[in-house]
Structures are given as C-alpha cells and as structure tokens.
Scaffold this motif. Structure first.
Motif, PDB file in Angstrom:
ATOM      1  N   ARG A   1       0.736  -1.121  -0.193  1.00  0.00           N
ATOM      2  CA  ARG A   1      -0.064  -0.026  -0.052  1.00  0.00           C
ATOM      3  C   ARG A   1       0.947   1.293  -0.028  1.00  0.00           C
ATOM      4  NH1 ARG A   1      -2.860   0.354   6.018  1.00  0.00           N
ATOM      5  NH2 ARG A   1      -0.941   1.192   7.349  1.00  0.00           N
ATOM      6  N   TYR A   2       0.178   2.341  -0.334  1.00  0.00           N
ATOM      7  CA  TYR A   2       0.943   3.638  -0.458  1.00  0.00           C
ATOM      8  C   TYR A   2      -0.005   4.617   0.304  1.00  0.00           C
ATOM      9  CZ  TYR A   2       3.093   7.702  -2.562  1.00  0.00           C
ATOM     10  OH  TYR A   2       3.439   9.095  -2.816  1.00  0.00           O
ATOM     11  N   MET A   3       0.709   5.606   1.305  1.00  0.00           N
ATOM     12  CA  MET A   3      -0.103   6.496   1.884  1.00  0.00           C
ATOM     13  C   MET A   3      -1.125   6.004   2.791  1.00  0.00           C
ATOM     14  SD  MET A   3      -0.091   9.829  -0.856  1.00  0.00           S
ATOM     15  CE  MET A   3      -0.517  10.750   0.434  1.00  0.00           C
ATOM     16  N   GLY A   4      -0.870   4.878   3.407  1.00  0.00           N
ATOM     17  CA  GLY A   4      -1.998   4.186   4.173  1.00  0.00           C
ATOM     18  C   GLY A   4      -2.050   4.712   5.518  1.00  0.00           C
ATOM     19  N   ARG A   5      -1.093   5.519   6.194  1.00  0.00           N
ATOM     20  CA  ARG A   5      -0.862   5.931   7.287  1.00  0.00           C
ATOM     21  C   ARG A   5      -1.279   7.312   7.226  1.00  0.00           C
ATOM     22  NH1 ARG A   5       1.874   2.734  11.119  1.00  0.00           N
ATOM     23  NH2 ARG A   5       3.024   0.817  10.221  1.00  0.00           N
ATOM     24  N   ASN A   6      -1.971   7.798   8.596  1.00  0.00           N
ATOM     25  CA  ASN A   6      -2.179   9.258   8.693  1.00  0.00           C
ATOM     26  C   ASN A   6      -0.687  10.038   8.559  1.00  0.00           C
ATOM     27  OD1 ASN A   6      -4.693   8.419   9.142  1.00  0.00           O
ATOM     28  ND2 ASN A   6      -4.653   8.425  11.319  1.00  0.00           N
TER      29      ASN A   6
ATOM     30  N   LEU B   1       1.398  10.048  -7.987  1.00  0.00           N
ATOM     31  CA  LEU B   1       0.622   8.897  -7.461  1.00  0.00           C
ATOM     32  C   LEU B   1       0.032   8.932  -6.354  1.00  0.00           C
ATOM     33  CD1 LEU B   1       0.456   5.467  -7.777  1.00  0.00           C
ATOM     34  CD2 LEU B   1       2.443   5.424  -6.041  1.00  0.00           C
ATOM     35  N   GLY B   2      -1.375   8.461  -6.368  1.00  0.00           N
ATOM     36  CA  GLY B   2      -2.392   8.654  -5.144  1.00  0.00           C
ATOM     37  C   GLY B   2      -2.290   7.326  -4.132  1.00  0.00           C
ATOM     38  N   PRO B   3      -3.030   7.630  -3.220  1.00  0.00           N
ATOM     39  CA  PRO B   3      -2.871   6.280  -2.214  1.00  0.00           C
ATOM     40  C   PRO B   3      -3.554   4.913  -3.055  1.00  0.00           C
ATOM     41  CG  PRO B   3      -3.770   8.399  -1.219  1.00  0.00           C
ATOM     42  CD  PRO B   3      -3.526   8.645  -2.439  1.00  0.00           C
ATOM     43  N   PHE B   4      -3.068   4.113  -2.375  1.00  0.00           N
ATOM     44  CA  PHE B   4      -3.803   2.708  -3.122  1.00  0.00           C
ATOM     45  C   PHE B   4      -3.355   1.526  -2.107  1.00  0.00           C
ATOM     46  CE2 PHE B   4       0.460   2.368  -4.819  1.00  0.00           C
ATOM     47  CZ  PHE B   4       0.514   0.913  -4.588  1.00  0.00           C
ATOM     48  N   GLU B   5      -4.084   0.529  -1.996  1.00  0.00           N
ATOM     49  CA  GLU B   5      -3.753  -0.842  -1.354  1.00  0.00           C
ATOM     50  C   GLU B   5      -4.176  -1.863  -2.388  1.00  0.00           C
ATOM     51  OE1 GLU B   5      -5.677  -3.263   2.179  1.00  0.00           O
ATOM     52  OE2 GLU B   5      -5.146  -1.045   2.637  1.00  0.00           O
ATOM     53  N   SER B   6      -3.146  -2.865  -2.450  1.00  0.00           N
ATOM     54  CA  SER B   6      -3.499  -4.211  -3.234  1.00  0.00           C
ATOM     55  C   SER B   6      -4.261  -5.053  -2.363  1.00  0.00           C
ATOM     56  CB  SER B   6      -2.214  -4.819  -3.500  1.00  0.00           C
ATOM     57  OG  SER B   6      -1.491  -5.253  -2.752  1.00  0.00           O
TER      58      SER B   6
END
Length: 493
Positions: free
Chosen positions: A466-471, A485-490
């Motif tokens: 994932r990317y940018m998954g934390r506050n 690139l924006g937030p995502f999670e596989s």
C-alpha cells in the motif's frame, strides 16, 4: 353608466398589465455566458396564457406561458462569440399588445462550467481570514483583467422542493472580483485556465458549494432512480422542512444535509441551463461511509446529467488531499467511480495536502490538474498524458515486491525534506503493515525502470502493498509529467 363600466374595464386591464412582469430564470442576467454548440434553453415566469418571444443573436423563438406561469424556449446552438449582445424577451397579451419587455445585456457565448462541492471548493479566492483563502488570491484578483470570463455565485440555501432564484453574473476584473471576493478559488483558476488555453473563447463559471455538506444534499431526486440498492436508505430518506436532530442519520447531521435539499435550493433553478459539465471537490463529510460513496457519486452524476438534459455532461473531480485523517477507503471509492463513469475523471492531489489544515491553500495546482482533462477530452488539445499513475499489479519474489503501474514511463521522487523514500508499506499474511524501502531509486530521487521494487526488513514474505496508508503521509512520487501517485492498497494475490 356605460362610461363608468368602460372606465372600470380599462382600469382592470391597466392593473393587469402593471402586475404582469417577466421573471427570468436564474442564469439570465447581465454579463451572462451561454454555452456554445448546444441547444440553449431559455426560461422564466410571466402571466398565464400570454405569449413570450425571445430574440437573441439573430434567432427569434416564441411560446405560451403555461398554467403554472412558466415558459421555456429552446434556441438553436450558437458559435462562440465575445461580442456582448443583448437578449430581448417580450411578453405579449392575447391582442398582440406588449405587456412587458425584459433585456439581458452584454451576453457572451462560450464555455460554461459549474464548480460544486464542500469547503475545499467553496474556499474563496480572497477573504479576510488568512486560514481560509487561496495563497495568492489577493494578488490574482488585483491582476486579472479578463472581461470575457464571467462568474456567478449561488447563495447558501436549502429547500425541500426545487426553487426559483435570481443570480448575478460578474466579470473577471478587479472591481467585480473584489465585490464578489468569496468566489471559489478552484473555480477561479479553472475558468482562467480554460479561457487562456482556448485563446479568447468566453468562459462562464457558476459556483454552487457549501462547506461541511455531504454528497446526498447535492443529488437530485432523479439521480436515485435505478440507483444501486446499497443507497436505498438514502434515496428513501424522508426529507423534512421541520428537521430536528432526532432525524440525524449517517452523514445527515443537520437540516441542510438532507438528501436533495441543496440541489433544490441552490442548483435546480439553473437546470436545464446548457453547460459543458461540473468540477467537484467533496468527500470529507462522507468519509465514514466510504463503502457507499461510489454508488452515491453515480447517483450525483446521473441526476445532474438528467436534469441538465446532457447525456455527455462532464464531471471532473478532486481526490481528497492528505490531512491528519487517512482517506484511503474514500479515495478507493473515488477511484472506482472514475474508472466506471466514462464522462468522469479524477485529479490526484496526494502532494498538496496539509496535515494541520483540511483546507490547503494552493488551489491553483488543483484547478490545473482538473483543467488537463477538459483541455484534452473536451477541447481537443494534443496532450498525450493527463493522468496520474494508477496501480496495476504486484508480484512478490521472496521478500521483495515488484509493483507495476499504468500512466508511467519514468518516475522521480521529490520531498521537501529531500527524502527519497515515499510512504510505501508491505504486509505479510498477519496483515500488519511495515514501512518499505524503495530499492531502485538513487540519492537524487531518480528511479531506475518503470516498476517499483520494494522491501521491508520486517516482512519476510509480503502479500500486500500500500501507499499513503498511514495518517500524516504526503505524496512524494511522480510520473514523467509531474502528476503524483495517489493512495492505493493491493488485495492479496
């Protein structure tokens, strides 16, 4: 006796004529901009049974006022024109006599857009509060002399039924911008960007927004027709004039947040005004029900498209920017909608948030990213790349993750603190997330190759990325055209 009767009749006729008065629909006031190359509905109110004639740009169209006191004519599509022309509307009695004449002066023909949503769209180009305005707004309104760009701001109002309203158009010149300084900053920059790119084609931008509002309040009743069953409760919510806190439910915490009420009170009076589409910045208020947001965006779009009688209506919207709160699920819903609706596109703002302020003050970059979609999709500009990177797939080789993306021919990393490590994480089968190191990046932030290679010393066998998954994480990795690139999670393989 006969003379007295004649006097009475004449007095009554005069009184009727004095009372008769044309009321124009909301869009039709001095300095208006009409949409080019589309059917042009023009409407208003007048005396029941009388004839209305609309004369504009060499076209003349007539109709009768219906039993509700309303009338509408449709003018044929017009080419763009920066000539300030006059629209003349006349009301004629049954004997052909002119009862009333209304003139709309300095009317242009060009491109029309709406700017709607909650506080980040409402955030003004300039106002006294330094924490709630565009960073460069004061300079911009003093240095903007674009007479052929016009704007209209709709006042806050909620209603249980569609309402008739009047609105004033203003010009993009210092005196008008200062008198209407609370105009949307994103709307300002978007209209300016479109105008400058089109080389003088007039642009009109209508601002209809209200901070702290949910998507439901902006959705027309017709948007819920054939909507996803998941939002049935919203579609059937009993809208009340005498709403009380006992009626609160989900994102509906105040009277003006009830479904449809802002569409009714602020936007419906403009339908079916011809326009190219709308830009949208909203989602914070619906973040706790992210699982419903994609369906609600479909309802919003379907309703606006139907009410504006435009099956090709465009919707370009803003992905929520970073804040101390994690928007991951809501962003996923926004991405899903963008992928499903052919007339929609998303502007990623992963790099322009503010952990201490939910209203980041760089609104120009937001507008520019929205405008990219319009310039390519609607105006035919030869812009080959307008989209941010989108996660495609990931494979795992031992402890290493190799992620692939669309819309990338090369990467670079840029952070204010010179870090070359974006906010990636990996998780194993236990579901626990740990920071991951980007392996194929050098000390300047240049990435080797188009795939991203990641590894975490704490995850021996990763199964998700994932990317940018934390506050409190900011976007710091970009593609070849400087789009983040924006937030995502596989999901698990």
């Amino acid at each position: 006796m006969m003379k007295k009767s004649i006097v009475v009749v004449l007095s009554a006729l005069c009184a009727t004529q004095l009372l008769a008065k044309i009321e124009m629909g909301a869009p039709f006031s001095d300095y208006a901009v009409l949409q080019r190359n589309m059917k042009l509905p023009v409407w208003g109110k007048a005396t029941v049974g009388n004839e209305i004639t609309v004369d504009f740009a060499g076209q003349k169209s007539s109709t009768k006022v219906n039993a509700d006191g309303k009338w509408r004519v449709d003018l044929s599509p017009l080419e763009a024109s920066a000539e300030g022309r006059k629209m003349t509307i006349q009301e004629l009695a049954s004997d052909g006599g002119v009862v009333d004449t209304f003139e709309v002066k300095d009317v242009l023909v060009g491109e029309v857009w709406f700017a709607s949503g909650q506080s980040n769209m409402e955030c003004p180009i300039w106002e006294p509060n330094p924490r709630y305005r565009d960073a460069n707004g004061g300079m911009m309104i003093n240095a903007t002399f674009l007479n052929n760009v016009r704007y209209a701001s709709i006042k806050h109002k909620w209603s249980t039924e569609p309402e008739f309203q009047k609105t004033q158009w203003r010009r993009f010149i210092p005196s008008d911008l200062k008198s209407g300084r609370h105009f949307s900053a994103v709307g300002f920059y978007y209209a300016r960007e479109i105008y400058l790119a089109l080389g003088g084609v007039p642009v009109g931008i209508v601002s209809a927004n209200w901070g702290g509002t949910n998507i439901d309040a902006w959705t027309p009743r017709s948007g819920y027709e054939n909507s996803d069953p998941s939002i049935k409760a919203t579609a059937e919510y009993p809208v009340k004039k005498n709403w009380t806190p006992k009626d609160a439910k989900g994102p509906i915490g105040r009277a003006h947040q009830q479904p449809t009420v802002l569409w009714n009170g602020m936007v419906s009076a403009w339908a079916p005004f011809a326009n190219r589409g709308f830009i949208w910045y909203q989602g914070c208020h619906n973040a706790k029900e992210a699982n419903l947001y994609c369906a609600k965006m479909h309802a919003l779009y379907n309703g606006w498209s139907k009410e504006f009688e435009n099956p090709n209506l465009k919707l370009y919207f803003v992905q929520l920017a970073p804040y101390k709160t994690n928007w991951m699920k809501l962003v996923a819903a926004q991405n899903k909608f963008a992928a499903e609706e052919k007339n929609a596109a998303i502007a990623v703002t992963a790099d322009v948030g503010n952990f201490s302020d939910i209203h980041p003050n760089n609104k120009e970059i937001v507008a520019k990213r929205l405008a990219l979609h319009a310039l390519k999709n609607d105006y035919g500009f030869d812009i080959s790349e307008i989209n941010s990177p989108v996660f495609k797939s990931v494979k795992f080789e031992g402890a290493k993750a190799i992620a692939t993306f669309d819309n990338v021919s090369f990467w670079y990393v840029y952070a204010d603190n010179r870090s070359t490590q974006p906010a990636f994480e990996l998780a194993g089968k236990d579901g626990k997330w740990y920071p991951a190191k980007l392996l194929n990046v050098n000390e300047l932030g240049q990435v080797k190759g188009v795939d991203l290679e990641l590894k975490s010393d704490k995850v021996a066998e990763p199964v998700k990325i994932r990317y940018m998954g934390r506050n409190n994480t900011m976007g710091t990795i970009y593609n070849q055209v400087s789009l983040p690139l924006g937030p995502f999670e596989s999901s698990c393989p």
